[in-house]
Write a protein that holds these residues in place. Structure first.
Motif, mmCIF file in Angstrom:
data_model
loop_
_atom_site.group_PDB
_atom_site.id
_atom_site.type_symbol
_atom_site.label_atom_id
_atom_site.label_comp_id
_atom_site.label_asym_id
_atom_site.label_seq_id
_atom_site.Cartn_x
_atom_site.Cartn_y
_atom_site.Cartn_z
ATOM 1 N N CYS A 30 -7.753 -67.455 -22.892
ATOM 2 C CA CYS A 30 -7.782 -68.907 -22.658
ATOM 3 C C CYS A 30 -6.379 -69.493 -22.620
ATOM 4 C CB CYS A 30 -8.609 -69.597 -23.737
ATOM 5 S SG CYS A 30 -10.384 -69.357 -23.577
ATOM 6 N N ILE A 31 -5.565 -69.136 -23.592
ATOM 7 C CA ILE A 31 -4.225 -69.728 -23.655
ATOM 8 C C ILE A 31 -3.364 -69.256 -22.497
ATOM 9 C CG2 ILE A 31 -3.235 -67.969 -25.210
ATOM 10 C CD1 ILE A 31 -2.475 -71.735 -25.277
ATOM 11 N N TYR A 32 -3.545 -67.995 -22.070
ATOM 12 C CA TYR A 32 -2.747 -67.498 -20.947
ATOM 13 C C TYR A 32 -3.160 -68.184 -19.644
ATOM 14 C CZ TYR A 32 -0.612 -64.495 -17.491
ATOM 15 O OH TYR A 32 0.132 -64.035 -16.427
ATOM 16 N N LYS A 33 -4.458 -68.309 -19.401
ATOM 17 C CA LYS A 33 -4.924 -68.925 -18.161
ATOM 18 C C LYS A 33 -4.567 -70.412 -18.096
ATOM 19 C CE LYS A 33 -8.794 -65.863 -17.013
ATOM 20 N NZ LYS A 33 -10.277 -65.756 -16.847
ATOM 21 N N GLU A 34 -4.582 -71.067 -19.242
ATOM 22 C CA GLU A 34 -4.271 -72.497 -19.270
ATOM 23 C C GLU A 34 -2.794 -72.770 -19.049
ATOM 24 O OE1 GLU A 34 -5.707 -73.965 -22.977
ATOM 25 O OE2 GLU A 34 -7.816 -73.645 -22.485
ATOM 26 N N ARG A 35 -1.936 -71.898 -19.594
ATOM 27 C CA ARG A 35 -0.501 -72.177 -19.600
ATOM 28 C C ARG A 35 0.300 -71.338 -18.601
ATOM 29 N NH1 ARG A 35 0.739 -76.443 -23.292
ATOM 30 N NH2 ARG A 35 2.856 -75.642 -23.146
ATOM 31 N N LEU A 36 -0.195 -70.131 -18.283
ATOM 32 C CA LEU A 36 0.563 -69.158 -17.477
ATOM 33 C C LEU A 36 2.026 -69.124 -17.924
ATOM 34 C CD1 LEU A 36 -0.875 -69.847 -13.905
ATOM 35 C CD2 LEU A 36 -1.465 -68.001 -15.480
ATOM 36 N N PRO A 37 2.272 -68.865 -19.206
ATOM 37 C CA PRO A 37 3.638 -68.958 -19.729
ATOM 38 C C PRO A 37 4.530 -67.816 -19.242
ATOM 39 C CG PRO A 37 2.180 -68.051 -21.390
ATOM 40 C CD PRO A 37 1.313 -68.410 -20.215
ATOM 41 N N GLN A 38 5.785 -68.127 -18.991
ATOM 42 C CA GLN A 38 6.756 -67.073 -18.690
ATOM 43 C C GLN A 38 7.146 -66.326 -19.958
ATOM 44 O OE1 GLN A 38 9.831 -69.366 -16.636
ATOM 45 N NE2 GLN A 38 9.210 -68.373 -14.720
ATOM 46 N N SER A 39 6.952 -67.008 -21.085
ATOM 47 C CA SER A 39 7.253 -66.406 -22.383
ATOM 48 C C SER A 39 6.089 -66.700 -23.315
ATOM 49 C CB SER A 39 8.550 -66.996 -22.945
ATOM 50 O OG SER A 39 8.871 -66.400 -24.179
ATOM 51 N N LEU A 40 5.514 -65.644 -23.904
ATOM 52 C CA LEU A 40 4.324 -65.788 -24.743
ATOM 53 C C LEU A 40 4.686 -65.428 -26.183
ATOM 54 C CD1 LEU A 40 1.244 -66.381 -24.650
ATOM 55 C CD2 LEU A 40 0.888 -63.931 -24.316
ATOM 56 N N ALA A 41 4.585 -66.420 -27.080
ATOM 57 C CA ALA A 41 4.973 -66.231 -28.481
ATOM 58 C C ALA A 41 3.743 -66.035 -29.355
ATOM 59 C CB ALA A 41 5.780 -67.427 -28.977
ATOM 60 N N ILE A 42 3.716 -64.909 -30.072
ATOM 61 C CA ILE A 42 2.565 -64.523 -30.892
ATOM 62 C C ILE A 42 3.039 -64.252 -32.314
ATOM 63 C CG2 ILE A 42 0.793 -62.753 -31.236
ATOM 64 C CD1 ILE A 42 0.948 -62.229 -28.186
ATOM 65 N N ALA A 43 2.303 -64.752 -33.302
ATOM 66 C CA ALA A 43 2.623 -64.478 -34.709
ATOM 67 C C ALA A 43 1.453 -63.766 -35.370
ATOM 68 C CB ALA A 43 2.935 -65.776 -35.456
ATOM 69 N N ASP A 44 1.759 -62.704 -36.096
ATOM 70 C CA ASP A 44 0.754 -61.995 -36.896
ATOM 71 C C ASP A 44 1.116 -62.228 -38.358
ATOM 72 O OD1 ASP A 44 -1.242 -60.436 -37.838
ATOM 73 O OD2 ASP A 44 -0.645 -58.598 -36.820
ATOM 74 N N LEU A 45 0.282 -62.992 -39.044
ATOM 75 C CA LEU A 45 0.604 -63.425 -40.406
ATOM 76 C C LEU A 45 -0.123 -62.552 -41.422
ATOM 77 C CD1 LEU A 45 0.399 -67.292 -39.897
ATOM 78 C CD2 LEU A 45 2.250 -65.709 -39.351
ATOM 79 N N GLY A 46 0.638 -61.974 -42.346
ATOM 80 C CA GLY A 46 0.097 -61.013 -43.289
ATOM 81 C C GLY A 46 0.012 -59.639 -42.639
ATOM 82 N N CYS A 47 1.064 -59.258 -41.933
ATOM 83 C CA CYS A 47 1.041 -58.049 -41.113
ATOM 84 C C CYS A 47 1.033 -56.766 -41.935
ATOM 85 C CB CYS A 47 2.251 -58.031 -40.179
ATOM 86 S SG CYS A 47 3.847 -57.876 -41.032
ATOM 87 N N SER A 48 1.473 -56.833 -43.191
ATOM 88 C CA SER A 48 1.570 -55.664 -44.060
ATOM 89 C C SER A 48 2.445 -54.595 -43.418
ATOM 90 C CB SER A 48 0.183 -55.132 -44.411
ATOM 91 O OG SER A 48 0.273 -54.174 -45.450
ATOM 92 N N SER A 49 2.272 -53.341 -43.854
ATOM 93 C CA SER A 49 3.025 -52.228 -43.263
ATOM 94 C C SER A 49 2.058 -51.081 -43.025
ATOM 95 C CB SER A 49 4.161 -51.785 -44.187
ATOM 96 O OG SER A 49 3.644 -51.368 -45.434
ATOM 97 N N GLY A 50 2.487 -50.137 -42.204
ATOM 98 C CA GLY A 50 1.608 -49.027 -41.876
ATOM 99 C C GLY A 50 1.066 -49.132 -40.462
ATOM 100 N N PRO A 51 0.063 -48.333 -40.127
ATOM 101 C CA PRO A 51 -0.416 -48.246 -38.740
ATOM 102 C C PRO A 51 -1.047 -49.524 -38.202
ATOM 103 C CG PRO A 51 -1.885 -47.041 -40.231
ATOM 104 C CD PRO A 51 -0.673 -47.397 -41.018
ATOM 105 N N ASN A 52 -1.486 -50.435 -39.080
ATOM 106 C CA ASN A 52 -2.138 -51.663 -38.604
ATOM 107 C C ASN A 52 -1.144 -52.741 -38.193
ATOM 108 O OD1 ASN A 52 -4.543 -50.420 -39.238
ATOM 109 N ND2 ASN A 52 -4.833 -51.517 -41.157
ATOM 110 N N SER A 53 0.122 -52.599 -38.576
ATOM 111 C CA SER A 53 1.086 -53.689 -38.408
ATOM 112 C C SER A 53 1.289 -54.092 -36.953
ATOM 113 C CB SER A 53 2.432 -53.300 -39.030
ATOM 114 O OG SER A 53 2.286 -53.091 -40.414
#
Length: 310
Positions: A30-53
């Motif tokens: 939804c956000i990509y189709k609405e904005r078609l941004p040249q730069s897409l900023a994503i935050a993962d909060l509580g990323c921890s460490s290991g294979p899930n990060s």
């Protein structure tokens, strides 16, 4: 590091991330189709460490790249913010970034975009952590059931280490009020950091019951409390240490989440879903039918979470 580390005992968390993929895909689409941004900023909060990060980041980029191919668009630049508390093992995450970028470079459509920039953000997400209107998409999985602090006024929670069936009413109220304060602050801060129309996808441990001390919320901590009380009787640990120990953990109900989102007022609630995950999700496929190995794996999962707190 090692066999008892969180990095080696976070399969359950990964399965939860996989279960919620359709919801993330819909939101990022939804956000990509609405904005078609040249730069897409994503935050993962509580990323921890290991294979899930970087697991979620990989999936989100794959989804956007599929859209780019379908619409013959050039790939955007990706700006990824990985957030957790300062004590998180960010070094181990950064060591895996090179492998991630190699995989990433094989996926992008090409053109002037298609770059990926990854930044670590060591800070509590119960406050501002990024600039105003700097994000398109925020994701958090298996983190928001952790409170910012042990609630005040829980000193008489004797024999327990969290809110439990035997906890006094004032302890239950203290945990709930701390959740309200923290979750409202979280939403307020993210509303400032997201662009208008940005998306927020949150997954956290919760409960179906109206009772905050029901088994689905507290059973695993009550088992640990029983063990610690036995250790007091055996003289392994001191009673005053146990009395002073409480875990900053709260599992809200759907109605509690909805009320806080509506009261804070920054976000429109598009989707709210409750789903159950068995403790066996902590086990590998080869262990599912072996109760001893699966029980050991669940124990290791709880150890990885509880040992640093203890």
């Amino acid at each position: 590091m090692g066999e008892a580390s969180y990095a080696n005992n976070s399969l359950l968390q990964q399965k939860v991330i996989s279960l919620t993929k359709p919801i993330r895909d819909e939101a990022i689409t939804c956000i990509y189709k609405e904005r078609l941004p040249q730069s897409l900023a994503i935050a993962d909060l509580g990323c921890s460490s290991g294979p899930n990060s970087l697991f979620t980041t990989c999936e989100l980029i794959e989804t956007v790249e599929t859209l780019c191919r379908e619409k013959t668009h050039e790939s955007p630049e990706y700006i990824i913010f990985l957030n957790d508390l300062p004590g998180n093992d960010f070094n181990s995450i950064f060591k895996s970034v090179e492998y991630f970028k190699q995989k990433f470079s094989s996926q992008v459509v090409g053109g002037v975009g298609g770059q990926c920039y990854i930044t670590g953000v060591p800070s509590s997400f119960y406050g501002r952590i990024l600039p105003t209107s700097s994000l398109h998409f925020v994701h958090s999985s298996y983190s928001l059931h952790w409170l910012s602090q042990v609630p005040k006024g829980v000193e008489k929670n004797k024999g327990n280490i969290c809110m439990a069936r035997t906890s006094p009413l004032n302890v239950r109220e203290a945990y709930y009020h701390q959740f309200q304060k923290d979750f409202s602050m979280f939403l307020k801060c993210r509303a400032t950091e997201l662009i208008k129309g940005g998306r927020l996808v949150l997954t956290l441990m919760g409960r179906n019951s109206c009772d905050p001390s029901s088994n689905e919320s507290c059973y695993i901590w009550e088992l640990l409390a029983e063990t610690l009380n036995d250790m007091v009787l055996e003289g392994i640990i001191k009673e005053d240490k146990l009395v002073s120990f409480n875990i900053p953990f709260y599992t809200p109900s759907p109605s509690e989440l909805k009320v806080e989102i509506e009261n804070e007022g920054s976000f429109t609630l598009n989707h709210l879903e409750v789903f159950e995950v068995s403790w066996k999700a902590a086990c590998g496929d080869e262990e599912l039918n072996d109760n001893n190995n699966c029980g050991y794996r669940v124990g290791q999962l709880m150890r990885a979470v509880a040992e640093p707190l203890l």
